[in-house]
Design a protein around this motif. Structure first.
Motif, PDB file in Angstrom:
ATOM      1  N   LEU B 333       0.851  -1.191   0.000  1.00  0.00           N
ATOM      2  CA  LEU B 333       0.000   0.000   0.000  1.00  0.00           C
ATOM      3  C   LEU B 333       0.884   1.238   0.000  1.00  0.00           C
ATOM      4  N   SER B 334       0.581   2.174  -0.870  1.00  0.00           N
ATOM      5  CA  SER B 334       1.321   3.432  -0.843  1.00  0.00           C
ATOM      6  C   SER B 334       0.509   4.444  -0.042  1.00  0.00           C
ATOM      7  N   ARG B 335       1.210   5.500   0.341  1.00  0.00           N
ATOM      8  CA  ARG B 335       0.580   6.527   1.152  1.00  0.00           C
ATOM      9  C   ARG B 335      -0.648   7.120   0.442  1.00  0.00           C
ATOM     10  N   SER B 336      -0.472   7.414  -0.840  1.00  0.00           N
ATOM     11  CA  SER B 336      -1.573   8.073  -1.543  1.00  0.00           C
ATOM     12  C   SER B 336      -2.792   7.148  -1.656  1.00  0.00           C
ATOM     13  N   LYS B 337      -2.519   5.865  -1.866  1.00  0.00           N
ATOM     14  CA  LYS B 337      -3.629   4.910  -1.947  1.00  0.00           C
ATOM     15  C   LYS B 337      -4.386   4.839  -0.626  1.00  0.00           C
ATOM     16  N   LEU B 338      -3.578   4.829   0.439  1.00  0.00           N
ATOM     17  CA  LEU B 338      -4.176   4.755   1.765  1.00  0.00           C
ATOM     18  C   LEU B 338      -5.082   5.963   2.011  1.00  0.00           C
ATOM     19  N   LEU B 339      -4.545   7.129   1.664  1.00  0.00           N
ATOM     20  CA  LEU B 339      -5.332   8.346   1.896  1.00  0.00           C
ATOM     21  C   LEU B 339      -6.613   8.326   1.073  1.00  0.00           C
ATOM     22  N   ALA B 340      -6.508   7.782  -0.122  1.00  0.00           N
ATOM     23  CA  ALA B 340      -7.679   7.786  -0.993  1.00  0.00           C
ATOM     24  C   ALA B 340      -8.746   6.814  -0.498  1.00  0.00           C
ATOM     25  N   HIS B 341      -8.292   5.857   0.315  1.00  0.00           N
ATOM     26  CA  HIS B 341      -9.233   4.831   0.767  1.00  0.00           C
ATOM     27  C   HIS B 341     -10.245   5.357   1.772  1.00  0.00           C
ATOM     28  N   PHE B 342      -9.873   6.397   2.507  1.00  0.00           N
ATOM     29  CA  PHE B 342     -10.745   6.858   3.590  1.00  0.00           C
ATOM     30  C   PHE B 342     -11.365   8.209   3.293  1.00  0.00           C
ATOM     31  N   PHE B 343     -12.473   8.395   3.938  1.00  0.00           N
ATOM     32  CA  PHE B 343     -13.177   9.651   4.005  1.00  0.00           C
ATOM     33  C   PHE B 343     -12.330  10.593   4.870  1.00  0.00           C
ATOM     34  N   LEU B 344     -12.398  11.881   4.647  1.00  0.00           N
ATOM     35  CA  LEU B 344     -11.647  12.873   5.423  1.00  0.00           C
ATOM     36  C   LEU B 344     -10.136  12.618   5.402  1.00  0.00           C
ATOM     37  N   PRO B 345      -9.451  12.860   4.257  1.00  0.00           N
ATOM     38  CA  PRO B 345      -8.013  12.559   4.136  1.00  0.00           C
ATOM     39  C   PRO B 345      -7.161  13.308   5.157  1.00  0.00           C
ATOM     40  N   LYS B 346      -7.586  14.473   5.594  1.00  0.00           N
ATOM     41  CA  LYS B 346      -6.792  15.228   6.564  1.00  0.00           C
ATOM     42  C   LYS B 346      -6.650  14.457   7.853  1.00  0.00           C
ATOM     43  N   ARG B 347      -7.786  13.912   8.306  1.00  0.00           N
ATOM     44  CA  ARG B 347      -7.777  13.150   9.538  1.00  0.00           C
ATOM     45  C   ARG B 347      -6.873  11.924   9.366  1.00  0.00           C
ATOM     46  N   THR B 348      -6.981  11.277   8.202  1.00  0.00           N
ATOM     47  CA  THR B 348      -6.180  10.084   7.956  1.00  0.00           C
ATOM     48  C   THR B 348      -4.697  10.424   8.003  1.00  0.00           C
ATOM     49  N   ALA B 349      -4.335  11.527   7.373  1.00  0.00           N
ATOM     50  CA  ALA B 349      -2.921  11.933   7.345  1.00  0.00           C
ATOM     51  C   ALA B 349      -2.419  12.186   8.762  1.00  0.00           C
ATOM     52  N   HIS B 350      -3.279  12.835   9.549  1.00  0.00           N
ATOM     53  CA  HIS B 350      -2.911  13.145  10.925  1.00  0.00           C
ATOM     54  C   HIS B 350      -2.671  11.865  11.715  1.00  0.00           C
ATOM     55  N   VAL B 351      -3.599  10.927  11.581  1.00  0.00           N
ATOM     56  CA  VAL B 351      -3.470   9.668  12.309  1.00  0.00           C
ATOM     57  C   VAL B 351      -2.245   8.899  11.828  1.00  0.00           C
ATOM     58  N   LEU B 352      -2.011   8.938  10.524  1.00  0.00           N
ATOM     59  CA  LEU B 352      -0.876   8.221   9.955  1.00  0.00           C
ATOM     60  C   LEU B 352       0.444   8.753  10.522  1.00  0.00           C
ATOM     61  N   ARG B 353       0.519  10.064  10.633  1.00  0.00           N
ATOM     62  CA  ARG B 353       1.724  10.676  11.224  1.00  0.00           C
ATOM     63  C   ARG B 353       1.937  10.140  12.634  1.00  0.00           C
ATOM     64  N   GLN B 354       0.849  10.051  13.384  1.00  0.00           N
ATOM     65  CA  GLN B 354       0.957   9.549  14.756  1.00  0.00           C
ATOM     66  C   GLN B 354       1.453   8.112  14.764  1.00  0.00           C
ATOM     67  N   LEU B 355       0.873   7.303  13.877  1.00  0.00           N
ATOM     68  CA  LEU B 355       1.234   5.891  13.846  1.00  0.00           C
ATOM     69  C   LEU B 355       2.707   5.713  13.470  1.00  0.00           C
ATOM     70  N   LEU B 356       3.167   6.557  12.545  1.00  0.00           N
ATOM     71  CA  LEU B 356       4.583   6.502  12.148  1.00  0.00           C
ATOM     72  C   LEU B 356       5.451   6.877  13.333  1.00  0.00           C
ATOM     73  N   ALA B 357       5.040   7.911  14.061  1.00  0.00           N
ATOM     74  CA  ALA B 357       5.815   8.377  15.202  1.00  0.00           C
ATOM     75  C   ALA B 357       5.840   7.328  16.304  1.00  0.00           C
ATOM     76  N   GLU B 358       4.731   6.623  16.481  1.00  0.00           N
ATOM     77  CA  GLU B 358       4.671   5.606  17.526  1.00  0.00           C
ATOM     78  C   GLU B 358       5.423   4.344  17.127  1.00  0.00           C
ATOM     79  N   GLY B 359       5.854   4.296  15.862  1.00  0.00           N
ATOM     80  CA  GLY B 359       6.593   3.139  15.409  1.00  0.00           C
ATOM     81  C   GLY B 359       5.727   1.931  15.126  1.00  0.00           C
TER      82      GLY B 359
END
Lengths: 473, 440, 275
Positions: B333-359
């Motif tokens: 899965l690429s980042r752009s595909k992931l973002l496209a999969h969900f409603f509200l891409p901003k929220r998804t990006a925000h959560v993704l950043r958190q998940l990356l930070a949490e490792g």
């Protein structure tokens, strides 16, 4: 409250200065000067307008919302005054004050709605808090005005208790305009208002914007409230919106009639109240109007034919009488039946030494002497009983009536036993509950159902002894 | 110091005592949804006071108190009678009765004034808090002598006694009142007639209102009755805590109101104080608005914040599960595909950043993949999802084609307990979900 | 419940292959929550045309909630409802509704005829008065339910069954093509029951569709031809003969699903944040 007492003797002196007949006449016919006439006309119109829109507020259960609205208007008045004075306009200009009052009144109701939407509080708690806090704010603003030394708050405090004397021609015209608007809008929107008041859910399913209809209704309430602030006052304007409609409800079951009656009561209260206030010194118009409306209310509450309490108690009393009468006749019949009485023209109850006087009958246990006397009189009146000094005689008519009652009762018992699966031990009391309210058509239907024709009295379905222990319901 | 003792302390104490009795009683009014009975009674008390005064010619506290209490009880009875026999909705019957009583009171007052009795209409509205004075002795040793105590303003004494009465009443009837507020029918059937308790409550409310309306006026006393109890509703579900909090809030409103009224204007360089009673009522309203917005759990803001946090948690679960499923099928899965999969891409990006930070997720070039710890979390989630699917199909008789979206909702709320129950309900643990996929 | 919106909300069902635009009512993935606790889970339903449909299920199964959610009377957490392929707003005039009898104050100052006239209000429109022709129509509808002699009667003087028939007449006056009826048979007398059944048959004969919340299982096969079995989720739907089976009934009425209940509470708690 600070009370200083000069001479206690004057307190018990409750005499009034009674005005002359001609003075009364001139006030009532609007001939007591231009100002008095304007006051009377203005408050009458206000009463009419409030009576009309109050009906809808009452039926929509928004009556106390109007109270919150009126109380919230006080800080609006004060702040409008302060702002007006600061800007160099006349702080007491009525349009300015009314604008302020409207603004804060609406703000108060909006806060009530927001608070009750949170679901932690019931609407009435929200109303109470908003009403008193806004009023408190108003008091604070008033004290600021008072302390600012201009000595002008006197004009404003009239709004609290109302001051009809201050009414001027333009105020009367304003009231006229508001009344006309209320009448026109209520006529045009009668159907919409009726719809949301009766069945909001259906209205919404039918595609009506309920919030829009409510908004129009509340707008009219706001207009009438604000216009009424000056003459009736913040504290009592609620009465004009609630009392006449509540009184009118007792008289009719039809909405248009109710609106008419309410408008009439409101108008007459305004008219009489303002006149009385003009005639007697120190009778504040707002309070007198409310008291007059209150008199109408209590008269309606007591004496209205359809829903009044007197009528209610009379109906209850009549039903009770009829029930006791039925029981009495039935018991007489059943006693005869047991003593193998025959259907002679005149039947004697308790012949020879076994005299049964009415008070001994089980139906009569526990009843007052007055009730016994009353029933005996009523039955005698109908020609069912004749009384001699030693015994009670059942006439032919009385016998037939009694037979009919017994037939009725036993038919019901049978019906309940065979069709409604009620056990035999209970049919007697169950039949008791229904038989008294039977119309002849229902009895006819019942007979058909049970394939029983004619007037023959069926046998009792249970030992008769139990019937004698029957209590008067 | 002397100034404080003679000018500030007596009114403060009077207001405090009055506010406490009102607040305590207010709890029962609010819980029984009869808050406006307090309103009705406080309006109705006026004619009682004035008529008692006119008839007796004395301004002795006792007589006026009696008149007020009678008027209060009478109005409560009348409201109930009109509601029941006249079939008038309760709000309207209150409106009719209290406005009528009030109107009679105003007329009676005007008549009293006509007889050269100074009954001030304004006092009715703001009470006479500002005029409560005490002349304390100058030496400390004389503070507790009888002569000093006798000089304590009667308002303070009456308010104090009313507070004792209220507390005594509530202590004595605490369980009966609780029961009859919560379930009037059960209460009556157990022999605590709820109508009787109601009438008793109204009597005590009338007493409290009479004692307080001499201090803060008849409209503002409503705020004292309702605001503290209504505010406390936003903090607790327990009656005891609610009572304690309402007393606490009553004290706060009195102090804030007093300070704002007496000293507030001075801060703005304004030489006069403003109506203190008015300020107490205003602070009651402000307190309620604050509580409704800021209360830790039931406040509006707390609720909004919680919902947002929940939405983020749900989204993070969904991202992890999506990655897991993709990887399960051997895809990437690429980042752009992931973002496209969900409603509200901003929220998804925000959560993704958190998940990356949490490792929990790693990013190699454009490819996203789960780290071992992320995989464990994702497994949990997918497992929960597939267990629910199995449960829904097997036990809840839901159509196979529809279980996926439903399980999508349920999976986020699995506690350990619930998962245990789920496993138990399914009996032998299935290894595959209804779509034939393996349950991790 | 916004948190459940994973994907952009569907705006139309037309792109869904299984969807037929002729269906008077299509419900897709509807979830409804009261106080943040879900009471209906992902309801999926397509009503057949020209049929009498019964909604059955135990108390608290969300039957009334389902109807209200269809009619936009309560907010849906997720999902979409369409009528003949369009939104409720566009098709409002083709839909009639009979609310539960308990939902109104029967002491209201209004006569039976005036209540029935309310069914015409939409056609009359804002501000215009009720004309004679509408009144005649109302009378006609009252006649259809056998209540013409009670037209001028005050509604509080009517028996429960008669009140129900007045409500039915009001819906008839709406002249809709799809009707929703919430428990019309609850607590009515035999005459009313016969009258309602007669009206249902007649509506069906006119090619209309009626969705009825029904609680008396024994009469389902007699009165209806389709059934939707509901218990927080759809258990079964289809022709009565096929789906109204003992097995399905057992599934529908076989107690509450404790786990679904529990997770519902968990969701509500998470949303409300209490305790």
């Amino acid at each position: 409250m600070s009370l200083t007492l000069s001479s206690p003797s004057s307190l018990v002196d409750l005499s009034f200065q009674v005005p002359t007949i001609s003075a009364i006449f001139s006030v009532l016919t609007l001939h007591a000067g231009y100002n008095a006439a304007i006051v009377v006309v203005g408050t009458t119109l206000l009463g009419v307008a409030a009576g009309i829109i109050g009906v809808f507020a009452l039926l929509r259960e928004r009556a106390l919302m109007a109270d919150a609205l009126a109380h919230s208007a006080l800080p609006g008045l004060g702040i409008a005054f302060l702002v007006g004075t600061a800007l160099g306009i006349d702080g007491k200009s009525l349009p300015l004050l009314l604008c302020g009052a409207t603004l804060f009144g609406v703000l108060g109701t909006v806060v009530v709605q927001l608070l009750s939407r949170l679901r932690r509080l019931h609407e009435d708690a929200a109303i109470g808090v908003v009403l008193s806090s806004f009023f408190g704010l108003g008091i604070v603003v008033m004290s600021i005005i008072q302390n600012s030394g201009s000595g002008e708050e006197g004009g404003l405090s009239h709004f609290i208790y109302g001051q009809t004397a201050a009414l001027q021609a333009r105020d009367a015209f304003l009231t006229l305009g508001a009344a006309a608007l209320t009448v026109i809008a209520s006529t045009l929107l009668l159907k919409e208002f009726r719809l949301v008041c009766f069945d909001e859910e259906f209205a919404r399913s039918d595609g009506w914007r309920v919030s829009r209809i409510d908004l129009m209704m509340m707008t009219l309430v706001v207009i009438v409230t604000v216009i009424g602030l000056q003459s009736v006052g913040i504290l009592l304007i609620i009465a004009l919106l609630v009392v006449p409609p509540a009184a009118a409800r007792f008289w009719t079951e039809r909405l248009p009639v109710m609106i008419g009656v309410s408008a009439a009561i409101g108008g007459v209260s305004g008219y009489v109240g303002a006149s009385l206030s003009a005639l007697f010194p120190r009778f504040p118009a707002g309070a007198v109007i409310v008291v007059v409306a209150g008199v109408f209310f209590f008269l309606s509450f007591a004496f209205a034919p359809a829903r009044g309490v007197v009528a209610l108690f009379v109906r209850r009393f009549l039903l009770r009488t009829r029930v006791t009468e039925d029981h009495l006749l039935r018991e007489l019949y059943e006693r005869l039946e047991q003593s193998n009485g025959d259907g002679d023209s005149l039947l004697r109850i308790g012949e020879g030494s076994r005299v049964v006087s009415l008070p001994e009958l089980s139906t009569y246990r526990g009843s007052t002497p007055f009730a016994r006397w009353l029933h005996r009189m009523l039955l005698q009146q109908k020609g069912y009983l004749t009384l001699t000094d030693r015994s009670t005689l059942l006439t032919e008519r009385g016998y037939l009536a009694a037979a009919r009652k017994v037939q009725n009762h036993r038919l019901w018992e049978e019906y309940l036993l065979t069709h409604a699966d009620i056990p035999a031990s209970h049919v007697d009391s169950s039949a008791d509950l229904v038989e008294h309210t039977l119309s002849p058509e229902v009895v006819e239907k019942l007979k058909r159902k049970l394939r029983q024709r004619g007037t023959a009295v069926p046998e009792s379905l249970h030992p008769l002894g139990s019937a004698f222990e029957r209590e008067v319901p | 110091m002397i100034d404080f003792l003679s000018i500030d302390l007596p009114p403060l104490l009077a207001a405090l005592f009055a506010a406490i009795s009102c607040a305590l009683l207010g709890n029962y009014l609010v819980l029984r949804k009869i808050s406006l009975m307090g309103d009705a009674i406080s309006h109705s008390v006026l004619p009682g006071v004035v008529v008692a005064f006119l008839l007796s010619g004395s301004r002795a506290g006792g007589v006026m108190f009696l008149g007020a209490a009678i008027a209060g009880i009478l109005s409560a009875l009348l409201i109930e009678g009109i509601r029941r026999f006249g079939k008038v909705e309760s709000g309207a019957s209150m409106g009719v009765v209290f406005s009528l009583f009030f109107a009679v009171g105003i007329i009676a007052m005007e008549q009293a004034a006509a007889r050269s009795v100074d009954l001030d209409a304004d006092c009715l509205l703001h009470g006479q808090l500002e005029s409560i004075f005490w002349y304390p002795p100058l030496e400390l040793s004389r503070f507790f002598s009888w002569s000093t105590l006798a000089l304590i303003p009667s308002e303070v004494v009456i308010a104090f006694l009313t507070m004792l009465l209220t507390i005594g009443f509530l202590k004595l009837f605490s369980k009966e009142l609780l029961l009859s507020s919560f379930d009037p029918e059960l209460s009556t059937s157990l022999g605590f007639s709820s109508t009787l308790l109601y009438q008793l409550l109204m009597v005590v409310v009338a007493c409290a209102v009479v004692a307080s309306f001499r201090i803060v006026g008849s409209i503002l006393v409503i705020s004292m009755l309702i605001s503290p109890a209504a505010s406390a509703r936003f903090y607790t579900e327990r009656m005891k805590t609610q009572l304690v909090m309402s007393v606490f809030f009553a004290a706060i409103t009195v102090f804030c109101g007093y300070t704002a009224g007496a000293f507030g204007p001075l801060l703005f360089g304004y030489e006069h104080s403003v109506s203190i009673a008015g300020m107490i009522a205003v602070s009651g309203g402000v307190l309620l608005v604050f509580s409704s917005l800021l209360a830790p759990q039931r406040g509006v803001l707390a609720r909004k914040w919680r919902q947002r946090r929940l939405a983020l948690a749900v989204r993070s679960d969904d991202i992890l599960a999506l990655l897991y499923r993709t990887e399960e099928q051997g895809g990437h899965l690429s980042r752009s595909k992931l973002l496209a999969h969900f409603f509200l891409p901003k929220r998804t990006a925000h959560v993704l950043r958190q998940l990356l930070a949490e490792g929990l997720i790693e990013e190699h070039g454009v490819q996203l993949s789960l780290t071992p710890s992320g995989k464990a979390r994702a497994e949990q989630c997918v497992r929960s999802h597939r267990l629910w699917e199995s449960y829904l199909v097997e036990t809840a008789a839901v159509d196979r084609d529809h279980v996926h979206p439903m399980a999508e909702r349920l999976e986020h709320f699995n506690t350990e307990e619930l998962e245990g129950a789920l496993e138990q309900a399914l009996g032998e643990l299935p290894t595959k979900d209804p779509h034939g996929k393996e349950i991790p | 419940m916004k948190l459940f919106q994973h994907q952009p909300e569907l705006t139309s069902l037309s792109d869904r292959p299984e969807h037929s635009p002729e269906s008077p009512l299509s419900v897709h993935s509807v979830t409804v929550a009261y106080h943040e606790k879900p009471v209906l889970w992902d309801i999926e339903y397509e009503a057949p045309r020209h049929s009498l449909i019964a909604i059955v299920g135990p108390n608290g199964a969300g039957k009334s909630t389902f109807i209200k959610a269809c009619l936009d009377l309560i907010p849906r957490a997720t999902g979409l409802v369409e009528f003949w392929g369009k939104s409720y707003r566009d098709q409002r005039t083709r839909i009639g509704y009979v609310p539960q009898r308990e939902s109104v104050d029967w002491d209201f100052p209004i006569s039976a005829e005036e209540v029935v006239c309310m069914g015409r209000y939409r056609k009359i429109g804002w501000f215009r008065p009720i004309t004679r022709s509408h009144r005649e129509k109302a009378l006609e509808c009252l006649e259809q339910v056998g209540m013409e002699s009670f037209a001028k009667r005050q509604i509080n003087q009517l028996s429960g069954g008669q009140q129900q028939r007045v409500f039915l007449a009001r819906a008839l006056a709406q002249e809709a093509e799809l009707y929703f009826m919430d428990e019309p048979f609850a607590g009515v007398d035999a005459a009313t029951e016969r009258s309602i059944v007669g009206v249902l048959e007649q509506l069906k004969g006119e090619g209309k569709t009626v969705v009825v919340v029904h609680h008396d299982l024994s009469t389902v096969p007699e009165y209806f031809d389709h059934v939707l079995m509901l218990n927080a989720r759809v258990i079964a739907s289809g022709p009565v003969r096929e789906v109204f089976t003992d097995e399905n009934l057992k599934k529908t009425y076989g107690g509450r699903l404790s786990l679904l209940e529990e997770v519902g509470e968990a969701i509500a708690r998470a949303g409300r944040g209490v305790r």
